[in-house]
Design an enzyme around this catalytic site. Structure first.
Site, short mmCIF file in Angstrom:
data_model
loop_
_atom_site.label_atom_id
_atom_site.label_comp_id
_atom_site.label_asym_id
_atom_site.label_seq_id
_atom_site.Cartn_x
_atom_site.Cartn_y
_atom_site.Cartn_z
N LYS A 1 16.66 7.37 1.12
CA LYS A 1 16.69 6.60 2.37
C LYS A 1 15.27 6.22 2.76
O LYS A 1 14.29 6.71 2.20
CB LYS A 1 17.34 7.43 3.48
CG LYS A 1 18.85 7.55 3.28
CD LYS A 1 19.57 8.10 4.49
CE LYS A 1 19.33 9.56 4.65
NZ LYS A 1 20.33 10.21 5.53
N GLN B 1 3.11 8.19 3.03
CA GLN B 1 3.77 7.42 4.09
C GLN B 1 3.94 8.26 5.35
O GLN B 1 3.69 7.79 6.46
CB GLN B 1 5.14 6.94 3.62
CG GLN B 1 5.07 5.82 2.62
CD GLN B 1 4.38 4.62 3.21
OE1 GLN B 1 4.89 3.99 4.12
NE2 GLN B 1 3.18 4.33 2.74
N LYS C 1 4.57 12.23 -3.80
CA LYS C 1 3.17 11.97 -3.47
C LYS C 1 3.04 10.72 -2.58
O LYS C 1 2.40 10.76 -1.52
CB LYS C 1 2.36 11.80 -4.75
CG LYS C 1 0.87 11.73 -4.50
CD LYS C 1 0.13 11.72 -5.83
CE LYS C 1 -1.36 11.88 -5.57
NZ LYS C 1 -2.11 11.85 -6.83
N ALA D 1 11.93 0.30 -0.63
CA ALA D 1 12.17 1.10 -1.83
C ALA D 1 13.65 1.11 -2.20
O ALA D 1 14.02 0.89 -3.35
CB ALA D 1 11.66 2.52 -1.62
N ASN E 1 9.25 9.65 -5.00
CA ASN E 1 7.93 10.10 -5.46
C ASN E 1 7.30 10.88 -4.31
O ASN E 1 6.87 10.29 -3.32
CB ASN E 1 7.07 8.88 -5.84
CG ASN E 1 5.67 9.27 -6.31
OD1 ASN E 1 5.07 10.23 -5.80
ND2 ASN E 1 5.15 8.53 -7.27
N GLY F 1 0.82 -1.20 0.00
CA GLY F 1 0.00 0.00 0.00
C GLY F 1 0.86 1.25 0.00
O GLY F 1 0.35 2.37 0.07
N GLU G 1 8.66 4.37 7.95
CA GLU G 1 8.40 4.41 9.38
C GLU G 1 8.79 5.74 10.02
O GLU G 1 8.57 5.95 11.20
CB GLU G 1 9.13 3.26 10.05
CG GLU G 1 8.53 1.91 9.67
CD GLU G 1 9.45 0.74 9.91
OE1 GLU G 1 10.63 0.83 9.52
OE2 GLU G 1 9.00 -0.27 10.47
MO1 MOS Z 1 7.79 -3.28 9.51
S1 MOS Z 1 7.39 -3.22 11.51
O1 MOS Z 1 9.22 -4.15 9.34
O2 MOS Z 1 6.50 -3.80 8.64
#
Ligand code: MOS
Length: 761
Positions: A716, A653, A648, A525, A646, A482, A720
């Site tokens: 990079k 994220q 967008k 990525a 990207n 996603g 998260e």
């Molecule tokens: Mo992540 S917590 O490695 O999906």
């Protein structure tokens, strides 16, 4: 400065495709319902399974009566520990290697032991889902229940030090003499924070359709990393991984719980073999809370000591975390604190308290998500004690190099993120005196926090082919959970080969394709992208070699060192040919090539540089002084995360992560019943996550950055980064608004309201 705005589909040009905000390639498929998720696949003769879970958290199955269920209409199979096909034992609680954590056998229904509440005790397979579920209700189980441990705070005395944390980090780090430095520090904070159990709730539940063809098993499921997932299934079924095919092209969210196989997959595979029919099983939303991992409850003590100028002399971050008694998982909660701020004396420690619950699992930003929630609040507490602006405090403790590893940073733009954020957010309007800004009956507060997240690269290979019509196909066992993987990989191939994105087809999510590290740890990525980039380079070389030597080539004899691929053409010096025409003439069957990238941890660049993404979060809240209701008013994140492939999908994220931050600060909490060991609020009615009405205007800014130590694109990880520190910015804003510091997350009304100042009407 790259500003992210939603823009129209940009013009495709021969270069600069990477870095443009292309719409998702898979978007139309998903909107039309044409992207089939695991449970939506159908095969001729599919039967449906329903899992019955244990009604106690610890003990043994003394008696299980399945007779009535077996006689129920349309039932094909009732499987329990008495008749389940043999599987390996679960194995030791600690695995010797990090890879084995992902690939070890995790059997189901292989013992009369119950290790956690709602652990599968039976599987019913029937012609329909409804028949299977109804029959499961007819199974009678009698348990010999045993007393269990479900209370982290009550058992901290029994905490132990694991051999390592998740992802293989050292359990402890000790530099200098923290205790003496802290004792001598003229200004200090010693604060203990509590973070609760949390559960990932991807919209798509864990679900599997398993089918055997002879000795070959095909599994349609929802998986983040196919190779590991496949290895875990193969270990559990005791068959070679080559006989297992995992298919997972579309995934309705993955936040760590889809890194390994769970009971839906194992039981579907076992039942499909017994019945010689395809079997489909999904975990229900409630079953996911018990059976698909969680973020563990933690107690964190943060101690910070400074000189009178606010320069840190000592940093200590101690973490006590719940874990499972049968399989250890130690979130690396204090590891980021080894690198974020400078201080000569430092300690980070992780301790575990085993409980009779299911194992914790990876959950978006393992480590930083709970760790920064505590630590970045402690920094805010320290700033106030010093009478310093929180940004100024952080600037004064900006390290020149990684303070524990003693190596330079590849890139580090934390200060720039904070300064740019302060300017855009209007940080100078913040009144440092808590509770001093009011709009009517609302108390207004501003808060900020830093963000840091390590940059990882996982080993990956990609295969790319071009056919006689100039159409390019890239294949790799990467997944798109996603996040936009299809789109950014398309951009990478298009830019590298100099063709429009409409000429590229990226195929993902099949374990028959070359192996990658999958989606996890924010490495997807950069890892898959680097492999694909290298594959495209290999493909170009192959085309050029043939173009120089082939009799039929219009570029025969040309000097390939001057070659470029652009506008759908291959150009060598003054000569050029269309890619499609060239391929048709010299290789009617087309060309194919592979490219790979090695695990980052093994590379010189990773050893020589401390590689992280950084950011600064800002939040404004309004707290009703009569009711204590907290409303988010706006959030801003300024990120320095290398080159943005990207803007967008990257922005999506980050705002997703910021939304998780709101959840962690204000809502998310799974309550473990400390008497009976079950998660009480195990559905989305009772487990609260932020919904649209809870989420304010969010702005995301990416600083112009290129990390040439990270990978060929200078990009990079960002997946998260958005959650790291976001919750602390919210908590700090609440403190600035009210003067109330709640150190037990989430900050719910019951904790805030009694402490609110009484304000006369
Ligand atoms: Mo992540 S917590 O490695 O999906």
């Amino acid at each position: 400065m790259t500003e992210t705005k939603t823009s129209n589909r940009p013009r495709e040009t021969r270069s600069g495709i990477i870095g443009r905000p292309f719409d998702r390639i898979d978007g139309p498929l998903k909107v039309r319902g044409d992207a089939a998720y695991a449970y939506e696949n159908t095969l001729e003769g599919t039967a449906f399974g329903y899992i019955l879970g244990a009604a106690v958290a610890k003990g043994r199955i003394a008696e299980i009566d399945t007779a009535e269920a077996e006689r129920a209409p349309a039932v094909l199979l009732v499987m329990t520990h008495r008749n389940a096909p043999s599987q390996p034992d679960f194995g030791p609680a600690v695995t010797p290697t990090v890879p084995e954590v992902f690939t070890r056998a995790r059997p189901a229904l292989n013992s009369e032991r119950v290790r956690y509440y709602d652990e599968p005790v039976a599987l019913v397979v029937a012609e329909t889902f409804e028949a299977a579920r109804a029959a499961a209700g007819l199974i009678k189980v009698r348990y010999d229940e045993e007393p269990g441990r479900y209370d982290l705070p009550g058992n901290v005395a029994d905490a132990y030090a694991p051999k390592r944390t998740n992802a293989g980090f050292e359990t402890d780090s000790v530099i200098g003499d923290f205790e003496s430095a802290f004792a001598a520090a003229p200004v200090k904070v010693d604060a203990t924070y509590r973070t609760p159990f949390e559960h990932h709730n991807p919209m798509e539940p864990h679900a599997t359709l398993a089918a055997w063809s002879g000795n070959e098993l095909t599994i349609h499921t929802s998986a983040q990393t196919l190779a590991n997932f496949r290895a875990g299934v193969a270990s559990t079924l005791r068959i070679p991984p080559e006989r297992v095919r995992i298919v997972s092209p579309f995934i309705g969210g993955g936040f760590g719980s889809k890194l390994i196989a769970h009971a839906d997959t194992i039981l579907a595979a076992l039942a499909a073999r017994v019945l010689q029919r395809p079997v489909k099983i999904a975990l229900t939303r409630q079953q996911m809370f018990a059976n698909a991992g969680h973020r563990a409850e933690m107690i964190q003590q943060v101690r910070l000591g400074t000189d009178t100028d606010g320069r840190l002399t000592g940093i200590a971050h101690d973490v006590w975390s719940a874990t499972s008694s049968f399989e250890e998982y130690c979130e690396q909660t204090a590891v980021f604190a080894r690198s974020l701020y400078s201080a000569p004396n430092r300690v980070t420690r992780h301790r575990l308290v085993p409980l009779d619950i299911n194992r914790g699992e990876w959950m978006r930003s393992p480590g930083e998500a709970p760790g920064m929630l505590a630590f970045e609040c402690a920094m805010d507490e320290l700033a106030e004690r010093l009478g310093l602006d929180p940004i100024e405090l952080r600037i004064r403790n900006e390290p020149a190099q990684d303070p524990e590893r003693g190596v330079p940073f590849s890139t580090r733009n934390l200060v720039a993120c904070m300064e740019e954020g302060a300017r855009r957010f209007g940080w100078q309007r913040r009144n440092p005196t808590p509770g001093s800004t009011r709009e009517g009956r609302k108390l207004i507060g501003y808060g900020m926090a830093a963000a840091i997240r390590p940059n990882y690269i996982g080993a990956a290979t990609a295969r790319v082919a071009v056919d006689r019509d100039g159409r390019v196909t890239a294949r790799l066992d990467m997944t798109d959970i996603g996040t936009g993987t299809y789109t950014i990989l398309t951009q990478i191939a298009a830019e590298s080969l100099g063709v429009p994105i409409s000429s590229i087809k990226v195929e993902l999510g099949d374990s028959r394709f070359p192996r990658t590290a999958g989606s996890g740890g924010s490495w997807g990525a950069a890892s898959a992208g680097s492999a694909l980039h290298n594959a495209c380079n290999a493909l170009k070389q192959r085309i050029l070699d043939a173009a120089q030597s082939s009799e039929a080539s219009p570029l025969r004899g040309a000097n390939a060192t001057e070659a470029s691929f652009a506008d759908g053409e291959v150009r060598v010096g003054q000569r050029s040919a269309s890619l499609a025409d060239l391929v048709r003439r010299i290789a009617p069957d087309g060309f194919e090539a592979e490219g790979s990238v090695a695990t980052g941890a093994a590379t010189q660049s990773y050893k020589a540089y401390s590689q992280h993404s950084y950011g600064a979060h800002f939040a404004e809240v309004a707290v009703d002084c009569d009711t204590g209701e907290i409303r988010m008013r706006r959030m801003l994140a300024v990120m320095g995360a290398g080159r943005i492939l990207n803007p967008k999908t990257a922005r999506s994220q980050i705002i997703g992560g910021m939304t998780w931050g709101i959840g962690a600060a204000l809502m998310e909490q799974t309550v473990l019943d400390r008497r009976y060991g079950h998660f009480v609020n195990h559905d989305l009615a009772e487990y609260h996550v932020p919904i649209n009405g809870d989420v304010p205007e969010m702005e995301v800014v990416f600083l112009e950055e290129h990390d040439d130590k990270a990978n060929p694109f200078g990009a990079k990880g960002i997946g998260e980064l958005g959650v790291c520190g976001a919750g602390a910015a919210v908590a700090n804003a609440i403190y600035n608004a009210t003067g109330v510091r709640v150190r037990e997350f989430p900050i719910t009304l019951d904790k805030l309201l009694p402490a609110l100042p009484v304000i006369a009407i």
